[in-house]
Design a protein around this motif. Structure first.
Motif, PDB file in Angstrom:
ATOM      1  N   ALA A 371       0.813  -1.213   0.000  1.00 44.08           N
ATOM      2  CA  ALA A 371       0.000   0.000   0.000  1.00 44.08           C
ATOM      3  C   ALA A 371       0.845   1.261   0.000  1.00 44.08           C
ATOM      4  CB  ALA A 371      -0.934  -0.006   1.211  1.00 44.08           C
ATOM      5  N   SER A 372       2.132   1.145   0.319  1.00 45.97           N
ATOM      6  CA  SER A 372       3.007   2.314   0.377  1.00 45.97           C
ATOM      7  C   SER A 372       3.404   2.819  -1.001  1.00 45.97           C
ATOM      8  CB  SER A 372       4.283   1.972   1.164  1.00 45.97           C
ATOM      9  OG  SER A 372       3.965   1.534   2.461  1.00 45.97           O
ATOM     10  N   LEU A 373       3.137   2.067  -2.037  1.00 46.00           N
ATOM     11  CA  LEU A 373       3.483   2.505  -3.388  1.00 46.00           C
ATOM     12  C   LEU A 373       2.482   3.542  -3.888  1.00 46.00           C
ATOM     13  CD1 LEU A 373       4.396  -0.911  -5.031  1.00 46.00           C
ATOM     14  CD2 LEU A 373       5.971   0.980  -4.600  1.00 46.00           C
ATOM     15  N   PRO A 374       2.919   4.480  -4.730  1.00 48.27           N
ATOM     16  CA  PRO A 374       1.973   5.426  -5.337  1.00 48.27           C
ATOM     17  C   PRO A 374       0.938   4.699  -6.181  1.00 48.27           C
ATOM     18  CG  PRO A 374       4.248   6.143  -5.658  1.00 48.27           C
ATOM     19  CD  PRO A 374       4.312   4.743  -5.115  1.00 48.27           C
ATOM     20  N   ARG A 375      -0.198   5.349  -6.387  1.00 49.14           N
ATOM     21  CA  ARG A 375      -1.307   4.692  -7.079  1.00 49.14           C
ATOM     22  C   ARG A 375      -0.958   4.312  -8.514  1.00 49.14           C
ATOM     23  NH1 ARG A 375      -5.426   8.390  -6.681  1.00 49.14           N
ATOM     24  NH2 ARG A 375      -5.701   8.755  -8.888  1.00 49.14           N
ATOM     25  N   LYS A 376      -0.128   5.100  -9.171  1.00 47.38           N
ATOM     26  CA  LYS A 376       0.246   4.766 -10.545  1.00 47.38           C
ATOM     27  C   LYS A 376       1.129   3.521 -10.604  1.00 47.38           C
ATOM     28  CE  LYS A 376       4.328   7.763 -10.774  1.00 47.38           C
ATOM     29  NZ  LYS A 376       4.973   8.881 -11.495  1.00 47.38           N
ATOM     30  N   GLU A 377       1.760   3.166  -9.468  1.00 45.91           N
ATOM     31  CA  GLU A 377       2.622   1.987  -9.437  1.00 45.91           C
ATOM     32  C   GLU A 377       1.840   0.719  -9.105  1.00 45.91           C
ATOM     33  OE1 GLU A 377       5.855   1.708 -10.183  1.00 45.91           O
ATOM     34  OE2 GLU A 377       5.935   3.824 -10.748  1.00 45.91           O
ATOM     35  N   ILE A 378       0.839   0.837  -8.248  1.00 46.87           N
ATOM     36  CA  ILE A 378       0.135  -0.376  -7.811  1.00 46.87           C
ATOM     37  C   ILE A 378      -0.749  -0.944  -8.903  1.00 46.87           C
ATOM     38  CG2 ILE A 378       0.187   0.296  -5.389  1.00 46.87           C
ATOM     39  CD1 ILE A 378      -2.629   1.266  -5.590  1.00 46.87           C
ATOM     40  N   THR A 379      -0.984  -0.177  -9.965  1.00 39.62           N
ATOM     41  CA  THR A 379      -1.779  -0.705 -11.069  1.00 39.62           C
ATOM     42  C   THR A 379      -0.946  -1.549 -12.032  1.00 39.62           C
ATOM     43  OG1 THR A 379      -1.420   1.334 -12.347  1.00 39.62           O
ATOM     44  CG2 THR A 379      -3.383   1.230 -10.967  1.00 39.62           C
ATOM     45  N   LYS A 380       0.370  -1.562 -11.843  1.00 48.09           N
ATOM     46  CA  LYS A 380       1.233  -2.340 -12.721  1.00 48.09           C
ATOM     47  C   LYS A 380       1.237  -3.804 -12.288  1.00 48.09           C
ATOM     48  CE  LYS A 380       4.364   1.555 -13.593  1.00 48.09           C
ATOM     49  NZ  LYS A 380       5.755   2.054 -13.461  1.00 48.09           N
ATOM     50  N   PHE A 381       1.215  -4.692 -13.279  1.00 46.65           N
ATOM     51  CA  PHE A 381       1.236  -6.124 -12.982  1.00 46.65           C
ATOM     52  C   PHE A 381       2.496  -6.510 -12.207  1.00 46.65           C
ATOM     53  CE2 PHE A 381      -1.836  -7.352 -16.550  1.00 46.65           C
ATOM     54  CZ  PHE A 381      -2.849  -7.573 -15.645  1.00 46.65           C
ATOM     55  N   SER A 382       3.594  -5.801 -12.441  1.00 44.99           N
ATOM     56  CA  SER A 382       4.850  -6.157 -11.774  1.00 44.99           C
ATOM     57  C   SER A 382       4.784  -5.917 -10.275  1.00 44.99           C
ATOM     58  CB  SER A 382       6.008  -5.355 -12.375  1.00 44.99           C
ATOM     59  OG  SER A 382       5.770  -3.958 -12.257  1.00 44.99           O
ATOM     60  N   ASN A 383       3.833  -5.112  -9.804  1.00 42.65           N
ATOM     61  CA  ASN A 383       3.706  -4.827  -8.377  1.00 42.65           C
ATOM     62  C   ASN A 383       2.543  -5.563  -7.729  1.00 42.65           C
ATOM     63  OD1 ASN A 383       5.925  -3.045  -8.094  1.00 42.65           O
ATOM     64  ND2 ASN A 383       4.734  -1.417  -9.066  1.00 42.65           N
ATOM     65  N   ILE A 384       1.893  -6.451  -8.469  1.00 45.58           N
ATOM     66  CA  ILE A 384       0.868  -7.333  -7.904  1.00 45.58           C
ATOM     67  C   ILE A 384       1.509  -8.698  -7.679  1.00 45.58           C
ATOM     68  CG2 ILE A 384      -1.344  -8.459  -8.308  1.00 45.58           C
ATOM     69  CD1 ILE A 384      -2.193  -6.083  -9.958  1.00 45.58           C
ATOM     70  N   HIS A 385       1.446  -9.174  -6.453  1.00 42.73           N
ATOM     71  CA  HIS A 385       2.200 -10.360  -6.072  1.00 42.73           C
ATOM     72  C   HIS A 385       1.255 -11.511  -5.715  1.00 42.73           C
ATOM     73  CE1 HIS A 385       5.482  -7.553  -6.000  1.00 42.73           C
ATOM     74  NE2 HIS A 385       4.879  -6.836  -5.059  1.00 42.73           N
ATOM     75  N   PHE A 386       1.432 -12.607  -6.417  1.00 41.53           N
ATOM     76  CA  PHE A 386       0.634 -13.809  -6.208  1.00 41.53           C
ATOM     77  C   PHE A 386       1.009 -14.469  -4.881  1.00 41.53           C
ATOM     78  CE2 PHE A 386       0.679 -18.443  -6.465  1.00 41.53           C
ATOM     79  CZ  PHE A 386      -0.635 -18.727  -6.752  1.00 41.53           C
ATOM     80  N   ILE A 387      -0.004 -14.954  -4.162  1.00 36.71           N
ATOM     81  CA  ILE A 387       0.232 -15.691  -2.917  1.00 36.71           C
ATOM     82  C   ILE A 387      -0.143 -17.158  -3.086  1.00 36.71           C
ATOM     83  CG2 ILE A 387      -0.359 -15.897  -0.478  1.00 36.71           C
ATOM     84  CD1 ILE A 387      -0.868 -12.916  -0.416  1.00 36.71           C
TER      85      ILE A 387
END
Length: 960
Positions: A371-387
């Motif tokens: 959640a600490s990433l800027p909003r433009k970054e969290i929409t990138k697939f590279s910043n979505i992490h599979f669990i």
């Protein structure tokens, strides 16, 4: 003793002997032999004796490792291919021969093949890869073996991230611990440097998750230390600080960021103290809080607090109070002198599509982002992490197992931080869980929309859903669960569940002290607005209007100007609305009132108006803290209007949930920052990975594939590992991975994002030039620009007009979107005023210093009343009039596209025309309803519901 066989043939180049003519012929036609000849030829051409010596030395080492010698019994050609091209032998050769700029991979070829074989966006089956390798071999291309690429491991990263195996309902499943993901992310400089390490205090507008009220107020989400000039200070420390050259003392309450003069600065909140006795070094604790710039903190104070101020009186502290003040903060003790860091998480829980055609593909999934990433970054697939993912275990069981590791993160762990370049004590509480409404109810021990108390946040019932009820609390929920457990019969349990809406089922993250499922599972706008009220009203509207009116709706959709949007809404929406998805309803919500105007009743149109305004608010880029009452009033008006037109819809849970939307926007910022749209898109990746497996072990197959992707992502982003965290991939690997074609292949990133640093993507750059033979053409300036009509602009801006120029059809706006010919946009004039215009063309004048970029446009002027106020037309939209003149502005003054809607009157009408189309390879003619705008009417409306939000640029255009 082994008998030696007589050799009938020998290959001198490969130093191999053969006992039959058949094996000899196979060898001389083999890929290995051809590759050996090519290597010898290259060595001869390059005349590099040292390289030849290295090859011989490596050959000796390979023989030593694998026990291969020309004196022993010969191998078949297939055996030799496996031996000399397995991963270990490949690594030996690469250590001496290959380009070392591609560490940790043996070579550039190996790295690219590894990326291709392990891609998650475009996964390939084993058969696909084997065919590619076979094809390249037939072309004579020298490639490492497929097995060596698939089994390649980076030394030192084998145990950095693990795939754990657990059991749920007697079924195995595999999952990646979030703590391992956090370690990799913090060790990646490109990610670590972008993290907001403290909440940001804003005076009015909330744009990011870390600016929300929840993060700023709740101490559990705040980092408890800060470093100043090499010294680390913690919360609860008694420190000295300087203000106006005066040394003061205070106790640190917390740290935060604040934007001061367009610069983000760090501050801390301190509880002030006053000096009681300088000789005894005694202080009195006051009730005043002071905000101090972090640089003003000098050192840890050598004084002590003996008294406190209460109701204007100074009283002595008792021993218990003194001990409480002197006791260090919990994280300071756990950190053991290290810096602390708090990085809240956003967890996503969902299931992939399980309709009839995909029923074998229904999988429960968990993912996360920082959640600490800027909003433009969290929409990138590279910043979505599979669990994790599983088609056998339910989400509750999966969640409870994941919670065991999340609890470890909540309590804290020591790991390396690339930004600080040292070990830090990091805690990762859950800020919120993003999911659809049924899953949110599951987390909160709620029965969902089927219960009489259908709201998971308050105790509202279906009969009283127009108002917010008494808020539910975790304590109430646990007491109700206790009553259910103590009930004597199943009938009594059902009665308790029905009367309260609470169930013992669910509660995946109950063991986490930082997570309150009622408050931290916010209303999600995709499922609650687009797939809720918007979808419900579309269904009602389309069923209630006649067939003739549906054709008119289709005609108005086809006549609508979609140039400001990324895509068009097809006219078939009127027929296929039942199978539409979120992006279709998002487009419809922005244009619905203009399309339905004149085709439905005024009362129903008013419902659409309120819903469109609510939609624009929820999907806006910022939350106005001063507009809280107006937002609440807007939603209440929509509910009241709906109760008159479609009262049966008020039984729907999603309309009631909108009443809680504003509070959660204040807590977490714009809903666009935590909606599930990007996670839903990531689900398609998981589903595709399942397709390219045999589906006998979906959880393990998907987990292993995405585990490898985590490591690859870590490498190409410059992650650090090894001794003292000084090992990282080479700069050549990082540079190569940033190429647009690789970014597109790996993460679906467009070139304008992956190459945003290049000049052609900078605001003010011109695009779509006029080319001939691949060269920009010089045009006569007077043929492009009406110089006489532009004389005032030329003189006011001191524009030097050369006889020739270069012409372009587009320009990059300040928001980095492309504005093209015929599109409306907002721009800044010479007086720093916001104006509107329609793009005509753009030109570049070549000067000795640097090229000058200019945009030719047709201006729009707002219509004003006698008192000077801007006139508003339908739906309270400002009215603009297209002028006859032209204007010339600098290209970097273009702000962004806007959506202009023709201000239709009685002269705009429907007509029936002949439509020619192909049916069964024959041209047939049918009648078609067409909506024609009267272009003699030059007035337009600014679409207030367009998500570009450009109407906000002119203050007096805002709605009263």
């Amino acid at each position: 003793m082994k008998r030696r066989r007589q050799s009938v043939s020998t290959c001198v180049d490969c130093n191999k002997s053969f006992e039959s003519q058949e094996t000899s012929t196979q060898h001389f036609n083999s890929r290995n032999h051809v590759q050996r000849l090519l290597a010898i030829k290259n060595a001869q051409l390059m005349d590099m004796e040292e390289e030849t010596e290295i090859l011989e030395d490596v050959g000796t080492r390979v023989e030593a490792v694998y026990g291969i010698s020309s004196d022993e019994e010969s191998f078949s050609d297939d055996d030799m291919g496996e031996v000399f091209f397995n991963s270990e032998a490949e690594q030996l050769i690469s250590d001496e021969n290959a380009d070392k700029d591609f560490f940790p991979f043996p070579s550039e070829t190996f790295f690219l093949l590894y990326c291709y074989a392990h891609s998650i966006m475009r996964p390939k089956s084993r058969s696909d890869l084997e065919f590619l390798w076979m094809m390249m071999g037939r072309f004579g291309v020298n490639l490492p073996t497929l097995s060596s690429v698939l089994s390649f491991k980076v030394k030192g990263l084998e145990n950095c991230i693990s795939l754990r195996k657990s059991y749920g309902n007697e079924h195995p499943f595999y999952w990646i611990p979030p703590s391992d993901i956090i370690k990799l992310q913090l060790a990646t400089p490109s990610v670590s440097n972008k993290l907001a390490r403290y909440p940001e205090k804003t005076d009015r507008f909330i744009k990011e998750l870390y600016q929300g009220r929840k993060w700023y107020i709740d101490e559990q989400f705040q980092t408890t230390s800060a470093s100043v000039s090499g010294k680390t200070f913690y919360v609860k420390d008694l420190v000295e600080y300087k203000i106006d050259e005066t040394i003061r003392h205070g106790i640190i309450d917390g740290f935060y960021m604040k934007n001061v003069d367009d610069t983000l600065k760090h501050f801390c909140r301190l509880t002030k103290t006053i000096m009681m006795n300088m000789e005894l070094r005694s202080l009195t604790l006051t009730q005043e809080v002071e905000e101090v710039c972090l640089e003003d903190i000098q050192r840890v104070s050598g004084y002590r607090v003996d008294c406190k101020e209460t109701d204007g009186r100074i009283v002595q502290l008792n021993n218990e109070e003194k001990e409480q003040l002197q006791r260090p903060h919990r994280t300071k003790i756990l950190a053991d002198g290290r810096q602390t860091l708090t990085l809240p998480l956003v967890i996503f829980s969902d299931e992939t599509s399980g309709n009839r055609s995909k029923k074998w593909n229904q999988i429960e999934t968990y993912s996360m982002f920082l959640a600490s990433l800027p909003r433009k970054e969290i929409t990138k697939f590279s910043n979505i992490h599979f669990i994790c993912a599983s088609n056998l275990v339910d989400s509750i069981t999966l969640g409870k197992e994941i919670a065991t590791d999340l609890r470890t993160l909540e309590e804290g762990m020591v790991t390396y931080d690339a930004t600080s370049d040292c070990e830090v004590f990091v805690q990762c509480p859950i800020l919120l869980v993003a999911c659809d409404n049924p899953r949110a109810s599951e987390f909160a021990h709620h029965m969902g929309s089927s219960a009489n108390h259908y709201c998971r946040i308050c105790d509202a019932t279906k009969g009283e859903g127009v108002e917010v009820g008494v808020l539910r609390t975790p304590e109430d929920v646990q007491r109700t669960i206790g009553r259910i457990a103590a009930a004597g019969s199943e009938r009594q349990k059902k009665e308790i569940r029905k009367s309260t809406g609470t169930t013992e089922r669910g509660g995946q993250f109950d063991i986490l002290s930082s997570y309150d499922a009622i408050k931290q599972t916010p209303v999600e706008v995709l499922h609650t607005i687009l797939l809720g009220p918007v979808k419900y009203l579309v269904t009602k509207t389309m069923k209630n209007i006649s067939v003739a009116d549906k054709k008119k709706v289709q005609a108005k959709i086809e006549a609508f100007d979609f140039s400001a949007f990324q895509r068009r809404l097809p006219g078939s929406f009127v027929k296929n609305y039942g199978s539409c998805v979120g992006r279709d309803f998002k487009l419809w919500a922005q244009i619905s009132v203009f399309i339905l105007d004149g085709l439905i009743s005024a009362e129903e149109l008013e419902v659409w108006l309120y819903l469109s305004e609510t939609f624009a608010l929820a999907y806006g880029s910022q939350v106005d803290m001063e507009d809280n009452e107006n937002v609440t009033l807007l939603i209440q008006q929509m509910i009241e209007c709906l109760s008159e037109v479609h009262p049966e819809l008020l039984q729907k849970q999603k309309f009631h949930l909108l009443l809680h939307l504003q509070d959660e926007m204040l807590d977490f910022g714009p809903p666009a920052g935590f909606n599930t749209e990007r996670f839903e898109a990531f689900n398609s990746v998981i589903r595709t990975l399942n397709v390219y497996s045999n589906r006998h072990g979906s959880s393990k197959d998907i987990g292993e594939r995405l585990l490898q992707h985590h490591v690859l992502k870590f490498l190409i982003n410059g992650g650090r590992w090894g001794t003292d965290n000084r090992t990282s991939a080479s700069q050549e690997i990082i540079r190569l991975s940033q190429l647009p074609v690789i970014q597109k292949f790996m993460y679906q990133v467009d070139a304008n994002c992956s190459q945003s640093h290049k000049q052609i993507y900078q605001p003010g750059s011109l695009r779509l030039g006029t080319y001939k033979n691949h060269r920009l053409q010089m045009m006569q300036t007077e043929d492009i620009l009406p110089i006489i009509a532009l004389q005032d602009d030329i003189e006011a801006q001191d524009v030097h007009i050369p006889p020739q120029c270069k012409q372009f059809k587009g320009c990059i706006a300040q928001n980095r979107t492309l504005v093209q010919k015929g599109e409306a946009f907002a721009y800044m004039n010479l007086n720093d005023e916001i104006c509107f215009g329609r793009f005509c063309t753009s030109v570049q004048f070549s000067h000795e210093e640097q090229p000058a970029n200019w945009v030719l446009l047709t201006p729009y002027t707002p219509l004003r009343a006698a008192d000077g106020d801007v006139l508003h037309g339908k739906f309270r939209s400002p009215i603009l009039e297209e002028t006859e003149g032209k204007a010339l502005v600098r290209a970097n003054a273009v702000l962004e596209k806007v959506n202009m809607v023709h201000n239709c009157d009685h002269r705009c009408a429907f007509t029936i025309t002949d439509h020619h189309c192909a049916e069964e390879r024959e041209m047939v003619t049918t009648e078609r309803c067409v909506f024609q705008h009267d272009m003699a009417n030059k007035t337009y409306l600014i679409n207030r519901f367009y998500l570009g939000e450009t109407w906000k640029y002119i203050p007096d255009m805002a709605q009263d």
